[in-house]
Design a protein around this motif. Structure first.
Motif, PDB file in Angstrom:
ATOM      1  N   ASP A   1       8.462  23.056  56.334  1.00 16.69           N
ATOM      2  CA  ASP A   1       9.596  23.219  55.432  1.00 16.69           C
ATOM      3  C   ASP A   1      10.540  22.026  55.584  1.00 16.69           C
ATOM      4  O   ASP A   1      10.761  21.540  56.693  1.00 16.69           O
ATOM      5  CB  ASP A   1      10.353  24.510  55.754  1.00 16.69           C
ATOM      6  N   GLY A   2      11.086  21.573  54.481  1.00 15.32           N
ATOM      7  CA  GLY A   2      12.021  20.461  54.519  1.00 15.32           C
ATOM      8  C   GLY A   2      11.366  19.120  54.313  1.00 15.32           C
ATOM      9  O   GLY A   2      12.049  18.087  54.400  1.00 15.32           O
TER      10      GLY A   2
ATOM     11  N   ARG B   1      10.392  23.365  61.040  1.00  6.97           N
ATOM     12  CA  ARG B   1      10.942  22.857  59.791  1.00  6.97           C
ATOM     13  C   ARG B   1      11.850  21.666  60.060  1.00  6.97           C
ATOM     14  O   ARG B   1      12.202  21.379  61.204  1.00  6.97           O
ATOM     15  CB  ARG B   1      11.753  23.947  59.074  1.00  6.97           C
TER      16      ARG B   1
ATOM     17  N   ARG C   1      15.599  20.223  58.958  1.00  3.04           N
ATOM     18  CA  ARG C   1      16.855  20.702  58.393  1.00  3.04           C
ATOM     19  C   ARG C   1      17.627  19.527  57.815  1.00  3.04           C
ATOM     20  O   ARG C   1      17.692  18.452  58.404  1.00  3.04           O
ATOM     21  CB  ARG C   1      17.695  21.415  59.455  1.00  3.04           C
TER      22      ARG C   1
ATOM     23  N   ASP D   1      21.205  17.840  55.726  1.00  2.00           N
ATOM     24  CA  ASP D   1      22.667  17.924  55.658  1.00  2.00           C
ATOM     25  C   ASP D   1      23.090  18.253  54.238  1.00  2.00           C
ATOM     26  O   ASP D   1      22.261  18.580  53.378  1.00  2.00           O
ATOM     27  CB  ASP D   1      23.302  16.621  56.151  1.00  2.00           C
TER      28      ASP D   1
ATOM     29  N   ASP E   1      21.293  16.588  51.440  1.00  2.00           N
ATOM     30  CA  ASP E   1      19.835  16.792  51.414  1.00  2.00           C
ATOM     31  C   ASP E   1      19.074  15.646  52.071  1.00  2.00           C
ATOM     32  O   ASP E   1      17.989  15.261  51.637  1.00  2.00           O
ATOM     33  CB  ASP E   1      19.328  16.999  49.981  1.00  2.00           C
TER      34      ASP E   1
ATOM     35  N   GLU F   1      18.535  15.860  58.876  1.00  2.00           N
ATOM     36  CA  GLU F   1      19.581  15.854  59.889  1.00  2.00           C
ATOM     37  C   GLU F   1      19.066  16.326  61.251  1.00  2.00           C
ATOM     38  O   GLU F   1      19.593  15.945  62.286  1.00  2.00           O
ATOM     39  CB  GLU F   1      20.735  16.757  59.444  1.00  2.00           C
TER      40      GLU F   1
ATOM     41  N   VAL G   1      13.565  21.197  63.728  1.00  2.00           N
ATOM     42  CA  VAL G   1      13.637  22.497  64.383  1.00  2.00           C
ATOM     43  C   VAL G   1      12.273  22.804  64.985  1.00  2.00           C
ATOM     44  O   VAL G   1      11.262  22.869  64.275  1.00  2.00           O
ATOM     45  CB  VAL G   1      14.048  23.609  63.394  1.00  2.00           C
TER      46      VAL G   1
ATOM     47  N   GLU H   1      16.826  22.723  68.182  1.00  2.00           N
ATOM     48  CA  GLU H   1      17.045  21.646  67.232  1.00  2.00           C
ATOM     49  C   GLU H   1      17.247  20.320  67.946  1.00  2.00           C
ATOM     50  O   GLU H   1      17.857  20.276  69.013  1.00  2.00           O
ATOM     51  CB  GLU H   1      18.279  21.925  66.359  1.00  2.00           C
TER      52      GLU H   1
END
Length: 475
Positions: free
Chosen positions: A122-123, A242, A244, A246, A249, A252, A255, A260
């Protein structure tokens, strides 16, 4: 033979090799190549070194230009994608800049390649998150690593093929200071070197216990030590969930198992998937998910062939279909199919999954079946030995520790595979193993090979011979 053209879907290694061979062998029939992108016949494996800066221009990685293809009599149509195949009517449907049309074929080669896996992470669509599978990816990454005041699309040497808007967009961003690499395979290890050359704080995440898993523990352990010595932080046995972003988009943080780590770029290299969907309802697919073919690259549909990253190919040790995504088998299979379609049948050959990779100053190679479980599944009783020896005569300058693992079948003594790692011309030595596998040599026969010896090149007992000698003792 039908007067309809030989149609090729895909203009890279397998596709243009087939078209070139066919054009030289059969001048009475046309050959039409449809390529959905702008780039054709380029070196995928050179992209990390372009990102690093060792390769200056994107066009340096082109093997065959569109102009050269035209001179060979190939009707090459870029930005034309084959979107459907009717094997009963022998027609492909093509979408191009001027609309959609049908193209009849006498013979068809599906050479649609593979694509980088993205779904599990994801991301992956955040700004600053990349996969590396093509020259436009390489151009975007290198632009992203360049200061906006210095970034220039013209400096990429795209020759009019590059996605200029994408490169310019990333070139306008502030370059990252840290990067998370997800996946410790070929791309992950090579890109760790590339990012380090740009001064980034590099974190490499590998789900299994070692990087370069297919090379085995002995290689993985040495590569890990070498990566850490060059400032790469390793996260082994760590599964990334995933990325993540900011508020803008942009990446940042990464995970991983609930924790993190702040980074401002990510490189995802977790594998490839064959582009077989185009003909999934028309031809048989193999257990690997790639297109099943016979010894001549023929699919289950009449006069339809497949080669390269979208197709299977037999393994020289197991005799079973495997999926290989490297350049030599693709070029070789394409060339053979071009000759077969022209009327002189040529088998596409087999693979030993011979692979080499560089991790900074360390060279790694593998060939054959080296995983014990894979060997047992293929009906063998594997025995392995690992040795470390000098790469040259001990008294000659430049000798470096070279670690070799060989695997053999206990019952027959047949060599099944091997790996090698070292800093002094180690990778090229794996070719001896690959050749022995193709000849189905026993370990005893490998031990008796008359390999070249002189102090600047090798000790009297080449490391491969030493490993064979030790393994033969175990057998």
């Amino acid at each position: 033979m039908s007067a309809e053209p030989f149609v090729v879907g895909g203009g890279d290694a397998a596709g243009l090799s087939a078209a070139s061979k066919f054009a030289r062998a059969d001048t009475d029939r046309d050959v039409v190549v449809f390529e959905r992108g702008r780039w054709v016949s380029y070196a995928h494996c050179g992209t990390p070194y372009f990102v690093k800066g060792e390769v200056e221009k994107l066009t340096d990685m082109l093997s065959l230009s569109p102009e050269a293809a035209a001179e060979r009599g190939i009707d090459l149509r870029r930005e034309h994608e084959v979107v459907a195949v009717d094997t009963d009517e022998r027609v492909v449907t093509v979408e191009g800049p001027d609309g959609t049309f049908d193209q009849p074929y006498g013979d068809l080669l599906v050479a649609t390649g593979a694509r980088a896996l993205r779904d599990p992470i994801d991301g992956i669509d955040l700004d600053g998150a990349f996969t590396l599978h093509g020259l436009d990816d390489a151009a975007a990454i290198r632009s992203f690593l360049t200061d906006p005041d210095e970034a220039s699309v013209a400096d990429l040497g795209g020759g009019g093929f590059v996605d200029e808007a994408r490169a310019a967009r990333f070139g306008a961003m502030e370059p990252p200071e840290s990067v998370a690499i997800v996946g410790g395979g070929f791309v992950g290890v090579e890109m760790a070197e590339a990012f380090t050359a740009h001064g980034l704080d590099v974190h490499l995440f590998q789900r299994s216990g070692h990087v370069l898993k297919s090379f085995g523990d002995a290689v993985g352990e040495r590569v890990e030590e070498h990566l850490e010595a060059h400032g790469v932080t390793l996260h082994l046995g760590a599964s990334v969930e995933r990325l993540r972003g900011d508020d803008a988009d942009r990446v940042e943080a990464v995970v991983c198992e609930g924790d993190e780590l702040a980074v401002d770029a990510a490189m995802v290299g977790i594998g490839l998937r064959p582009n077989a969907d185009l003909v999934a309802d028309a031809v048989d697919l193999g257990e690997t998910g790639a297109i099943a073919v016979d010894d001549y690259g023929r699919t289950s549909a009449e006069r339809v062939y497949a080669a390269g990253d979208c197709a299977e190919i037999d393994h020289v040790v197991t005799g079973e279909p495997t999926w290989n995504t490297l350049g030599l088998p693709a070029n070789r299979a394409g060339r053979a199919i071009g000759q077969t379609v022209a009327g002189d049948p040529e088998p596409i050959g087999t693979v030993a999954d011979t692979s080499v990779v560089k991790a900074f100053d360390l060279e790694c190679g593998r060939a054959g079946v080296t995983d014990p479980d894979e060997a047992r599944d293929a009906g063998f009783d594997p025995v392995s030995e690992t040795i470390t020896a000098g790469s040259r005569s001990g008294y000659y300058p430049g000798s470096a520790e070279t670690t070799v693992t060989l695997v053999a079948d206990r019952d027959t003594g047949r060599l099944l595979g091997g790996t090698i790692v070292g800093a002094d011309r180690a990778a090229v030595r794996i070719d001896t193993v690959a050749t022995a596998l193709a000849a189905e040599l026993t370990v005893a026969e490998v031990e008796r090979l008359d390999l070249g010896y002189a102090p600047p090149f090798s000790p009297v007992w080449d490391p491969i011979l030493t490993a064979a000698k030790v393994l033969r003792g175990s057998l």
